[in-house]
Scaffold this active site. Structure first.
Site, PDB file in Angstrom:
ATOM      1  CE  LYS A  46      -3.359  -1.150  -0.692  1.00 13.14           C
ATOM      2  NZ  LYS A  46      -3.679  -1.909  -1.956  1.00 13.14           N
ATOM      3  N   GLY A  48       2.398   2.405  -2.988  1.00 15.00           N
ATOM      4  CA  GLY A  48       2.522   2.972  -4.335  1.00 15.00           C
ATOM      5  C   GLY A  48       3.121   2.005  -5.351  1.00 15.00           C
ATOM      6  CD1 TRP A  51       1.708   6.319 -10.082  1.00 15.00           C
ATOM      7  CD2 TRP A  51       1.865   7.026  -7.951  1.00 15.00           C
ATOM      8  NE1 TRP A  51       1.733   7.700 -10.091  1.00 15.00           N
ATOM      9  CE2 TRP A  51       1.835   8.159  -8.795  1.00 15.00           C
ATOM     10  CE3 TRP A  51       1.953   7.230  -6.574  1.00 15.00           C
ATOM     11  CZ2 TRP A  51       1.900   9.457  -8.293  1.00 15.00           C
ATOM     12  CZ3 TRP A  51       2.011   8.508  -6.070  1.00 15.00           C
ATOM     13  CH2 TRP A  51       1.986   9.615  -6.928  1.00 15.00           C
ATOM     14  CG  HIS A 101       4.523  -6.314  -1.109  1.00 14.66           C
ATOM     15  ND1 HIS A 101       4.546  -5.016  -1.576  1.00 14.66           N
ATOM     16  CD2 HIS A 101       3.287  -6.788  -1.411  1.00 14.66           C
ATOM     17  CE1 HIS A 101       3.374  -4.736  -2.128  1.00 14.66           C
ATOM     18  NE2 HIS A 101       2.603  -5.797  -2.044  1.00 14.66           N
ATOM     19  NE  ARG A 123       0.077   6.521   0.630  1.00 21.87           N
ATOM     20  CZ  ARG A 123      -1.118   6.099   0.222  1.00 21.87           C
ATOM     21  NH1 ARG A 123      -1.320   4.811  -0.041  1.00 21.87           N
ATOM     22  NH2 ARG A 123      -2.116   6.940   0.046  1.00 21.87           N
ATOM     23  CB  SER A 131      -3.841   2.610   1.785  1.00 20.19           C
ATOM     24  OG  SER A 131      -3.966   1.952   0.564  1.00 20.19           O
ATOM     25  CB  ALA A 220       2.041   7.921 -13.980  1.00 22.78           C
ATOM     26  CG  PHE A 222      -5.638   8.801  -8.217  1.00 28.72           C
ATOM     27  CD1 PHE A 222      -5.205   7.698  -7.491  1.00 28.72           C
ATOM     28  CD2 PHE A 222      -6.988   9.113  -8.193  1.00 28.72           C
ATOM     29  CE1 PHE A 222      -6.099   6.927  -6.759  1.00 28.72           C
ATOM     30  CE2 PHE A 222      -7.896   8.350  -7.467  1.00 28.72           C
ATOM     31  CZ  PHE A 222      -7.442   7.261  -6.742  1.00 28.72           C
ATOM     32  NE  ARG A 251      -8.338   4.001   0.411  1.00 27.00           N
ATOM     33  CZ  ARG A 251      -8.389   5.073   1.197  1.00 27.00           C
ATOM     34  NH1 ARG A 251      -9.533   5.476   1.665  1.00 27.00           N
ATOM     35  NH2 ARG A 251      -7.278   5.725   1.532  1.00 27.00           N
TER      36      ARG A 251
HETATM   37  N1  LIG Z   1      -1.369   7.333  -9.724  1.00 31.26           N
HETATM   38  C1  LIG Z   1      -1.513   7.278  -8.397  1.00 31.26           C
HETATM   39  N2  LIG Z   1      -1.447   8.416  -7.664  1.00 31.26           N
HETATM   40  C2  LIG Z   1      -1.604   8.393  -6.336  1.00 31.26           C
HETATM   41  N3  LIG Z   1      -1.853   7.265  -5.604  1.00 31.26           N
HETATM   42  C3  LIG Z   1      -1.924   6.107  -6.298  1.00 31.26           C
HETATM   43  C4  LIG Z   1      -1.741   6.039  -7.709  1.00 31.26           C
HETATM   44  N4  LIG Z   1      -1.867   4.752  -8.087  1.00 31.26           N
HETATM   45  C5  LIG Z   1      -2.136   4.041  -6.966  1.00 31.26           C
HETATM   46  N5  LIG Z   1      -2.171   4.844  -5.894  1.00 31.26           N
HETATM   47  C6  LIG Z   1      -2.494   4.491  -4.501  1.00 31.26           C
HETATM   48  O1  LIG Z   1      -1.543   3.578  -3.959  1.00 31.26           O
HETATM   49  C7  LIG Z   1      -2.225   2.775  -2.962  1.00 31.26           C
HETATM   50  C8  LIG Z   1      -2.069   1.303  -3.325  1.00 31.26           C
HETATM   51  O2  LIG Z   1      -0.734   0.951  -3.022  1.00 31.26           O
HETATM   52  P1  LIG Z   1      -0.011  -0.301  -3.693  1.00 31.26           P
HETATM   53  O3  LIG Z   1      -0.119  -0.211  -5.167  1.00 31.26           O
HETATM   54  O4  LIG Z   1       1.333  -0.366  -3.097  1.00 31.26           O
HETATM   55  O5  LIG Z   1      -0.909  -1.515  -3.178  1.00 31.26           O
HETATM   56  S1  LIG Z   1      -0.442  -3.052  -3.199  1.00 31.26           S
HETATM   57  O6  LIG Z   1       0.485  -3.245  -2.089  1.00 31.26           O
HETATM   58  O7  LIG Z   1       0.144  -3.357  -4.487  1.00 31.26           O
HETATM   59  O8  LIG Z   1      -1.721  -3.803  -2.979  1.00 31.26           O
HETATM   60  C9  LIG Z   1      -3.688   3.205  -2.964  1.00 31.26           C
HETATM   61  O9  LIG Z   1      -3.793   4.222  -1.969  1.00 31.26           O
HETATM   62  P2  LIG Z   1      -5.165   4.653  -1.265  1.00 31.26           P
HETATM   63  O10 LIG Z   1      -5.992   5.336  -2.310  1.00 31.26           O
HETATM   64  O11 LIG Z   1      -4.754   5.609  -0.177  1.00 31.26           O
HETATM   65  O12 LIG Z   1      -5.815   3.426  -0.724  1.00 31.26           O
HETATM   66  C10 LIG Z   1      -3.815   3.750  -4.387  1.00 31.26           C
HETATM   67  O13 LIG Z   1      -4.904   4.600  -4.589  1.00 31.26           O
END
Ligand SMILES: Nc1ncnc2c1ncn2[C@@H]1O[C@H](COP(=O)(O)OS(=O)(=O)O)[C@@H](OP(=O)(O)O)[C@H]1O
Length: 292
Positions: A46, A48, A51, A101, A123, A131, A220, A222, A251
């Site tokens: 969770k 990034g 992303w 991870h 993060r 998250s 890239a 959101f 989310r």
């Molecule tokens: N482009 C972009 N910009 C900003 N934030 C983003 C983006 N892409 C993914 N996210 C947010 O990253 C959170 C998911 O983290 P992970 O991808 O590491 O999740 S996982 O571990 O692979 O399941 C999750 O955070 P939360 O929204 O706070 O739940 C995603 O919304």
């Protein structure tokens, strides 16, 4: 190997998601053959990861960048220890991108040749916690937790996939000299995506034109990822793996949403533990969008 419950398995001191992990793969991970041009995106859950997948895939592959292929991001940058689509990693053409991870001590030893590259995205842990709380309750592969209070307990005890957040980041940082690694902060990516793309492409030694950089940044954001079926994980979550409700992987994607979920008391407790555990840790964290 130690099954903690129906969701968690502990392998060499680290918690994996039991329904999704391939234990035989874990047993042999140390000797997995690394290519010099492999790229690993490593995160605590969770933070990034997805992303990072989108950014790195767009930097490395023109067709991904300009949307002229039908490959989903998860297939461009599959999870290493959670090979959900059972890809044959040996058949992926170079450069391979993996997402993981894993803690530093469980990654393939070939990564220590310092040729293959690692991008470690971190993060602020209150947003990670928040998250993670929502994600665990959404996914059938994770244990449902009724309240934030209960989830906070698990998180602070490391009884989640990825074990203790504090250990993950600290030990990766302490061992950074053993690897070819770039640390990226989620909040900095959020505040200045363009500079972050440039920083990553520089680290990956990829030349990009101004038009390329613009295309990657656009891809890239959101908003774009949320509505892009190749990037938003909708199909894999809802059609392949299984969810408990109609929530989204992407989310909110903001800094500081933890403020809407942690009570003052929970926050103070978190701060006390954070200060104790992260004393002398040099990387900075951004907890709020108004901070710099
Ligand atoms: N482009 C972009 N910009 C900003 N934030 C983003 C983006 N892409 C993914 N996210 C947010 O990253 C959170 C998911 O983290 P992970 O991808 O590491 O999740 S996982 O571990 O692979 O399941 C999750 O955070 P939360 O929204 O706070 O739940 C995603 O919304």
């Amino acid at each position: 190997m130690d099954n903690i419950d129906t969701y968690l398995v502990n392998f060499k001191g680290f918690n994996f998601d039991l329904p999704a992990v391939d234990v035989d793969f874990l047993e042999n991970i140390e000797d997995f053959e690394i290519r010099d041009d492999d790229i690993f995106i490593i995160t605590y859950p969770k933070s990034g990861t997805v992303w990072g997948q989108q950014i790195v895939s767009s930097i490395c592959f023109e067709k991904h960048r300009y949307g002229t292929e039908t490959v989903e991001t998860i297939d461009r940058a599959p999870f290493f220890e959670y090979n959900i689509r059972k890809k044959d990693f040996l058949k992926i053409p170079s450069p391979r991108i993996f997402s993981s991870h894993l803690p530093y001590y469980l990654v393939p030893k070939g990564l220590k040749n310092k040729k293959a590259k690692i991008i470690y995205i971190y993060r602020n842990p209150k947003d990670v916690l928040n998250s993670y709380f929502h994600f665990s309750n959404l996914m059938v592969l994770f244990q449902f937790t009724k309240t934030m209070e209960e989830f906070l307990e698990k998180f602070l005890d490391g009884k989640v996939v990825g074990s203790l957040w504090f250990d993950h980041i600290k030990s990766w940082y302490e061992h950074r000299h053993d690897f070819n690694i770039l640390f990226m902060m989620y909040e900095e990516m959020k505040m200045d995506l363009r500079s972050s793309v440039l920083k990553i492409s520089h680290f990956l030694e990829k030349e990009l034109s101004e038009e390329d950089v613009e295309a990657i940044v656009k891809k890239a954001t959101f908003e774009n990822m949320k509505h892009d079926p190749k990037a938003n994980y909708y199909d894999i979550m809802h059609k392949e793996v299984g969810t408990r409700s109609d929530g989204q992987f992407l989310r909110k994607g903001v800094i500081g949403d933890w403020k809407n979920y942690l009570t003052v008391k929970q926050n103070e407790r978190f701060d006390r533990i954070f200060q104790r555990k992260m004393k002398d840790f040099p990387l900075k964290f951004i907890w709020d969008i108004n901070e710099e």
